[in-house]
Scaffold this active site. Structure first.
Site, PDB file in Angstrom:
ATOM      1  N   LYS A  10     -59.446  -1.156 -79.641  1.00  0.00           N
ATOM      2  CA  LYS A  10     -58.404  -1.438 -80.886  1.00  0.00           C
ATOM      3  C   LYS A  10     -58.992  -1.919 -81.852  1.00  0.00           C
ATOM      4  O   LYS A  10     -59.980  -2.689 -82.012  1.00  0.00           O
ATOM      5  CB  LYS A  10     -57.303  -2.185 -80.182  1.00  0.00           C
ATOM      6  CG  LYS A  10     -56.458  -1.811 -79.078  1.00  0.00           C
ATOM      7  CD  LYS A  10     -55.244  -2.581 -78.480  1.00  0.00           C
ATOM      8  CE  LYS A  10     -54.514  -2.194 -77.344  1.00  0.00           C
ATOM      9  NZ  LYS A  10     -53.196  -2.815 -77.054  1.00  0.00           N
ATOM     10  N   TYR A  50     -47.212   5.277 -78.612  1.00  0.00           N
ATOM     11  CA  TYR A  50     -46.705   4.375 -77.866  1.00  0.00           C
ATOM     12  C   TYR A  50     -45.171   4.529 -77.776  1.00  0.00           C
ATOM     13  O   TYR A  50     -44.386   3.556 -77.594  1.00  0.00           O
ATOM     14  CB  TYR A  50     -46.731   3.030 -78.770  1.00  0.00           C
ATOM     15  CG  TYR A  50     -48.131   2.289 -78.249  1.00  0.00           C
ATOM     16  CD1 TYR A  50     -48.473   2.133 -77.157  1.00  0.00           C
ATOM     17  CD2 TYR A  50     -49.122   2.308 -79.555  1.00  0.00           C
ATOM     18  CE1 TYR A  50     -49.926   1.417 -76.881  1.00  0.00           C
ATOM     19  CE2 TYR A  50     -50.241   1.723 -78.953  1.00  0.00           C
ATOM     20  CZ  TYR A  50     -50.629   1.021 -77.747  1.00  0.00           C
ATOM     21  OH  TYR A  50     -52.110   0.499 -77.230  1.00  0.00           O
ATOM     22  N   PHE A  58     -41.324  -5.446 -79.956  1.00  0.00           N
ATOM     23  CA  PHE A  58     -42.855  -5.629 -80.657  1.00  0.00           C
ATOM     24  C   PHE A  58     -43.251  -4.220 -81.202  1.00  0.00           C
ATOM     25  O   PHE A  58     -44.329  -4.033 -81.620  1.00  0.00           O
ATOM     26  CB  PHE A  58     -43.868  -6.203 -79.788  1.00  0.00           C
ATOM     27  CG  PHE A  58     -44.026  -5.559 -78.304  1.00  0.00           C
ATOM     28  CD1 PHE A  58     -44.763  -4.509 -78.193  1.00  0.00           C
ATOM     29  CD2 PHE A  58     -43.120  -5.907 -77.341  1.00  0.00           C
ATOM     30  CE1 PHE A  58     -44.769  -3.773 -77.055  1.00  0.00           C
ATOM     31  CE2 PHE A  58     -43.431  -5.674 -75.906  1.00  0.00           C
ATOM     32  CZ  PHE A  58     -44.281  -4.557 -75.828  1.00  0.00           C
ATOM     33  N   ARG A  86     -58.585  -0.995 -65.680  1.00  0.00           N
ATOM     34  CA  ARG A  86     -57.682  -1.931 -65.711  1.00  0.00           C
ATOM     35  C   ARG A  86     -58.070  -3.293 -65.226  1.00  0.00           C
ATOM     36  O   ARG A  86     -57.696  -4.374 -65.614  1.00  0.00           O
ATOM     37  CB  ARG A  86     -56.206  -1.693 -65.052  1.00  0.00           C
ATOM     38  CG  ARG A  86     -55.431  -0.439 -65.645  1.00  0.00           C
ATOM     39  CD  ARG A  86     -54.192   0.054 -65.138  1.00  0.00           C
ATOM     40  NE  ARG A  86     -53.110  -0.961 -65.512  1.00  0.00           N
ATOM     41  CZ  ARG A  86     -52.440  -1.120 -66.546  1.00  0.00           C
ATOM     42  NH1 ARG A  86     -52.816  -0.180 -67.520  1.00  0.00           N
ATOM     43  NH2 ARG A  86     -51.559  -1.706 -66.697  1.00  0.00           N
ATOM     44  N   THR A  92     -52.942  -8.064 -69.868  1.00  0.00           N
ATOM     45  CA  THR A  92     -52.348  -7.610 -70.952  1.00  0.00           C
ATOM     46  C   THR A  92     -52.526  -9.166 -72.056  1.00  0.00           C
ATOM     47  O   THR A  92     -53.095  -8.994 -72.993  1.00  0.00           O
ATOM     48  CB  THR A  92     -50.996  -7.175 -71.018  1.00  0.00           C
ATOM     49  OG1 THR A  92     -50.754  -6.039 -70.424  1.00  0.00           O
ATOM     50  CG2 THR A  92     -50.536  -6.836 -72.456  1.00  0.00           C
ATOM     51  N   ARG A 103     -60.588  -8.655 -72.065  1.00  0.00           N
ATOM     52  CA  ARG A 103     -59.510  -9.406 -72.696  1.00  0.00           C
ATOM     53  C   ARG A 103     -59.817 -10.857 -72.770  1.00  0.00           C
ATOM     54  O   ARG A 103     -59.605 -11.534 -73.621  1.00  0.00           O
ATOM     55  CB  ARG A 103     -58.129  -8.807 -72.062  1.00  0.00           C
ATOM     56  CG  ARG A 103     -57.857  -7.519 -72.806  1.00  0.00           C
ATOM     57  CD  ARG A 103     -56.564  -7.126 -72.153  1.00  0.00           C
ATOM     58  NE  ARG A 103     -55.816  -5.683 -72.570  1.00  0.00           N
ATOM     59  CZ  ARG A 103     -55.186  -5.105 -71.859  1.00  0.00           C
ATOM     60  NH1 ARG A 103     -54.750  -5.380 -70.717  1.00  0.00           N
ATOM     61  NH2 ARG A 103     -54.607  -3.973 -72.714  1.00  0.00           N
ATOM     62  N   HIS A 116     -56.833  -0.897 -74.887  1.00  0.00           N
ATOM     63  CA  HIS A 116     -55.881  -0.209 -74.077  1.00  0.00           C
ATOM     64  C   HIS A 116     -56.395   0.568 -72.828  1.00  0.00           C
ATOM     65  O   HIS A 116     -57.534   1.187 -73.109  1.00  0.00           O
ATOM     66  CB  HIS A 116     -55.034   0.756 -74.828  1.00  0.00           C
ATOM     67  CG  HIS A 116     -54.032   1.764 -74.027  1.00  0.00           C
ATOM     68  ND1 HIS A 116     -52.871   1.357 -73.738  1.00  0.00           N
ATOM     69  CD2 HIS A 116     -54.368   3.153 -73.767  1.00  0.00           C
ATOM     70  CE1 HIS A 116     -52.084   2.352 -72.998  1.00  0.00           C
ATOM     71  NE2 HIS A 116     -53.189   3.271 -73.340  1.00  0.00           N
TER      72      HIS A 116
HETATM   73  P1  CMP Z   1     -51.316  -1.864 -74.455  1.00  0.00           P
HETATM   74  O1  CMP Z   1     -51.832  -1.568 -72.959  1.00  0.00           O
HETATM   75  O2  CMP Z   1     -51.971  -1.198 -75.420  1.00  0.00           O
HETATM   76  O3  CMP Z   1     -49.727  -1.246 -74.232  1.00  0.00           O
HETATM   77  C1  CMP Z   1     -48.682  -1.691 -75.197  1.00  0.00           C
HETATM   78  C2  CMP Z   1     -49.111  -2.830 -76.087  1.00  0.00           C
HETATM   79  O4  CMP Z   1     -48.276  -3.526 -76.507  1.00  0.00           O
HETATM   80  C3  CMP Z   1     -49.847  -3.919 -74.993  1.00  0.00           C
HETATM   81  O5  CMP Z   1     -51.046  -3.311 -74.913  1.00  0.00           O
HETATM   82  C4  CMP Z   1     -50.086  -5.028 -76.054  1.00  0.00           C
HETATM   83  O6  CMP Z   1     -50.973  -5.066 -76.994  1.00  0.00           O
HETATM   84  C5  CMP Z   1     -48.761  -4.793 -76.840  1.00  0.00           C
HETATM   85  N1  CMP Z   1     -47.716  -5.950 -76.405  1.00  0.00           N
HETATM   86  C6  CMP Z   1     -47.432  -6.283 -75.059  1.00  0.00           C
HETATM   87  N2  CMP Z   1     -46.330  -7.204 -75.197  1.00  0.00           N
HETATM   88  C7  CMP Z   1     -46.538  -7.650 -76.407  1.00  0.00           C
HETATM   89  C8  CMP Z   1     -45.923  -8.700 -77.362  1.00  0.00           C
HETATM   90  N3  CMP Z   1     -45.074  -9.499 -76.504  1.00  0.00           N
HETATM   91  N4  CMP Z   1     -46.078  -8.938 -78.480  1.00  0.00           N
HETATM   92  C9  CMP Z   1     -46.795  -7.785 -79.121  1.00  0.00           C
HETATM   93  N5  CMP Z   1     -47.595  -6.785 -78.627  1.00  0.00           N
HETATM   94  C10 CMP Z   1     -47.374  -6.703 -77.146  1.00  0.00           C
END
Ligand code: CMP
Length: 139
Positions: A10, A50, A58, A86, A92, A103, A116
């Site tokens: 990212k 997305y 968000f 994963r 996340t 992460r 991601h």
């Molecule tokens: P990703 O695996 O790319 O899939 C969806 C993305 O949404 C996740 O990673 C996060 O980066 C983002 N995300 C999830 N929850 C939140 C949140 N509460 N605020 C901002 N971004 C979020």
């Protein structure tokens, strides 16, 4: 079984020159990078990618962030690649990510979380097809 999964490095990570460090962790985990390119999404393109999160609070912030700088899109191949990726990514929310994960080491926040990875076989297929043609996958 041997699987393919889709991965994104990212904008927060490309901005900090972490592409190589992240790729090293993916490769050390036994994942083979069989396709890779650096691109810069528009917010509309991020929104399509997305779309499953469209109703989340968000969503706007997420699309804006994903279009804020270059990303590296990748296809990873290996034994149980989806679960393995994963695992090496970590949770996340970096505050909940296990020691040694991407992460945990690199992510800044739940939004700026560096990578991601596809969550299942059907989404992996869709996500790969959104960014790559079959000719670009070199296993
Ligand atoms: P990703 O695996 O790319 O899939 C969806 C993305 O949404 C996740 O990673 C996060 O980066 C983002 N995300 C999830 N929850 C939140 C949140 N509460 N605020 C901002 N971004 C979020």
């Amino acid at each position: 079984a041997i699987q393919r999964t889709f991965s994104i490095i990212k904008p927060d990570a490309t901005a900090r020159n972490l592409t190589g460090a992240i790729n090293a962790k993916l490769e050390a985990a036994g994942l083979r990078i069989i396709a890779q390119k650096r691109i810069h999404l528009t917010q509309a393109q991020a929104g399509v990618f997305y779309a499953v999160h469209k109703e989340r609070p968000f969503y706007g912030e997420l699309c804006e962030f994903m279009a804020s700088g270059p990303i590296v899109v990748q296809v990873l191949e290996g034994e149980d690649a989806i679960a393995k990726n994963r695992e090496v990514m970590g949770a996340t929310n970096p505050a909940e990510a296990a020691e040694g994960t991407i992460r945990k080491e690199f992510a800044l926040s739940i939004g700026e979380n560096s990578v991601h990875g596809s969550d299942a076989e059907d989404t992996a297929k869709e996500e790969i097809a959104y960014f790559f043609s079959g000719l670009e996958l070199v296993g």
